[in-house]
Design a protein around this motif. Structure first.
Motif, PDB file in Angstrom:
ATOM      1  N   UNK A 181      54.647  36.912  40.289  1.00  0.00           N
ATOM      2  CA  UNK A 181      53.418  36.924  39.529  1.00  0.00           C
ATOM      3  C   UNK A 181      52.439  37.787  40.044  1.00  0.00           C
ATOM      4  N   UNK A 182      52.101  38.840  39.764  1.00  0.00           N
ATOM      5  CA  UNK A 182      51.418  39.871  40.429  1.00  0.00           C
ATOM      6  C   UNK A 182      49.872  39.386  40.556  1.00  0.00           C
ATOM      7  N   UNK A 183      49.636  38.918  41.696  1.00  0.00           N
ATOM      8  CA  UNK A 183      48.255  38.125  41.622  1.00  0.00           C
ATOM      9  C   UNK A 183      46.861  38.895  41.586  1.00  0.00           C
ATOM     10  N   UNK A 184      47.040  40.170  41.839  1.00  0.00           N
ATOM     11  CA  UNK A 184      45.896  41.287  41.505  1.00  0.00           C
ATOM     12  C   UNK A 184      45.772  41.530  40.133  1.00  0.00           C
ATOM     13  N   UNK A 246      27.566  42.894  45.123  1.00  0.00           N
ATOM     14  CA  UNK A 246      28.939  42.619  45.883  1.00  0.00           C
ATOM     15  C   UNK A 246      29.593  41.701  44.874  1.00  0.00           C
ATOM     16  N   UNK A 247      30.669  42.093  44.467  1.00  0.00           N
ATOM     17  CA  UNK A 247      31.617  41.183  43.590  1.00  0.00           C
ATOM     18  C   UNK A 247      33.073  41.209  44.258  1.00  0.00           C
ATOM     19  N   UNK A 248      33.908  40.280  43.130  1.00  0.00           N
ATOM     20  CA  UNK A 248      35.269  40.214  43.865  1.00  0.00           C
ATOM     21  C   UNK A 248      36.202  41.616  43.543  1.00  0.00           C
ATOM     22  N   UNK A 249      37.371  41.330  43.612  1.00  0.00           N
ATOM     23  CA  UNK A 249      38.151  42.487  43.248  1.00  0.00           C
ATOM     24  C   UNK A 249      38.067  42.799  41.952  1.00  0.00           C
ATOM     25  N   UNK A 250      37.936  41.871  40.977  1.00  0.00           N
ATOM     26  CA  UNK A 250      37.813  42.078  39.605  1.00  0.00           C
ATOM     27  C   UNK A 250      39.185  42.801  38.830  1.00  0.00           C
ATOM     28  N   UNK A 251      40.190  42.937  39.597  1.00  0.00           N
ATOM     29  CA  UNK A 251      41.466  43.611  39.234  1.00  0.00           C
ATOM     30  C   UNK A 251      42.244  42.492  38.563  1.00  0.00           C
ATOM     31  N   UNK A 252      42.347  42.449  37.125  1.00  0.00           N
ATOM     32  CA  UNK A 252      43.088  41.642  36.487  1.00  0.00           C
ATOM     33  C   UNK A 252      43.731  42.119  35.273  1.00  0.00           C
ATOM     34  N   UNK A 253      44.550  41.170  34.755  1.00  0.00           N
ATOM     35  CA  UNK A 253      45.267  41.718  33.508  1.00  0.00           C
ATOM     36  C   UNK A 253      44.250  41.852  32.301  1.00  0.00           C
ATOM     37  N   UNK A 254      43.028  41.112  32.695  1.00  0.00           N
ATOM     38  CA  UNK A 254      42.191  41.247  31.531  1.00  0.00           C
ATOM     39  C   UNK A 254      41.707  42.508  31.069  1.00  0.00           C
ATOM     40  N   UNK A 255      41.803  43.490  32.122  1.00  0.00           N
ATOM     41  CA  UNK A 255      41.433  44.872  31.827  1.00  0.00           C
ATOM     42  C   UNK A 255      42.724  45.851  31.820  1.00  0.00           C
TER      43      UNK A 255
END
Length: 284
Positions: A181-184, A246-255
């Motif tokens: 499961x790709x965590x990012x 400053x935010x988190x990585x934000x990388x997700x399958x959502x985008x």
């Protein structure tokens, strides 16, 4: 005159004892993890094991063939059979090790296999090639993933994989598929295992993620709420970055894959397991 059988050496006896112990431990783990699939495995015809030993290694070079390997591979196939029989629409098989058992059974006794499926599953699960699967391949993989997660009481959004998705990695199956499961990106991915059973090459992403599971109706109400919370959180992180905060990585399958329910995120049909590995299975 009958020649007396040779007495096993100390090394041979120790090796046999170690294999038996490994099989016992594997059975105990499977009993806790997927008891229904293990119970179905116990109903397999006894001669299938011999047919697997005789034929599978020719078609699948390097196939691990100890007693514990057989137990894991055949139970993984039973988990897939149960998932395919209980799911509307085709399922895809993500394990070459499990597929080796299926191929051996088809070669040894295809009629008996069909009878076993009708008796134990209530229907036949056809062995389909990738080109024969109706609909996108990643949709079939999503159905299998969700159904197998349900069988092990796993949340499909948590990233813990059911047995059949971990099988090739557990067995270090040459040419098999190391799923993760790709965590990012919060989606399913895999790498091909080399001749030594180690993952090699770039990671292949699949359109198996919260959005695709949601679109196919494979999430419960609570899982849908959890997925929406993830998307909301990622949206806030993206807004914060846009404002220079400053935010988190934000990388997700959502985008990157969360809104893509096609199989385009899978790098060609072969990246989902190719030949039969992720495309055998099914039903309409």
């Amino acid at each position: 005159m009958t020649v007396p059988a040779a007495t096993p050496t100390l090394l041979q006896r120790w090796t046999a004892w170690r294999e038996r112990r490994s099989a016992v431990r594997a059975r105990q783990q499977l009993q806790r993890r997927c008891p229904q699939a293990l119970a179905l495995q116990q109903r397999l015809p006894s001669r299938l094991h011999a047919a697997w030993l005789e034929h599978a290694t020719d078609e699948f070079p390097g196939l691990p063939s100890q007693e514990a390997d057989w137990l894991l591979a055949s139970t993984g196939l039973m988990q897939f059979f149960l998932a395919a029989a209980r799911t509307d629409g085709p399922c895809a098989l993500p394990s070459r090790a499990a597929d080796a058992v299926w191929h051996a059974w088809l070669r040894w006794d295809a009629t008996g296999l069909a009878a076993f499926q009708r008796e134990r599953l209530g229907r036949e699960v056809p062995h389909l090639k990738e080109a024969q699967l109706p609909g996108p391949l990643d949709h079939a993989l999503s159905r299998c993933y969700a159904a197998c997660c349900r069988a092990e009481q796993l949340n499909p959004l948590d990233g813990r994989l059911p047995l059949v998705f971990e099988l090739d990695r557990l067995l270090r199956m040459p040419g098999g598929w190391h799923y993760a499961w790709h965590k990012g990106l919060r989606c399913l991915s895999h790498q091909v295992l080399d001749v030594d059973g180690d993952p090699r090459g770039r990671t292949q992403l699949h359109a198996v993620h919260g959005a695709s599971l949601l679109g196919l109706g494979l999430l419960t109400a609570s899982e849908q709420a959890s997925w929406q919370q993830q998307l909301d959180r990622l949206g806030r992180q993206a807004d914060a970055r846009a404002r220079g905060e400053s935010g988190g990585s934000g990388s997700s399958c959502g985008s990157s894959c969360g809104t893509d329910t096609s199989s385009s995120a899978c790098d060609g049909g072969s990246s989902c397991g190719s030949s039969c590995g992720s495309s055998c299975g099914g039903g309409d």
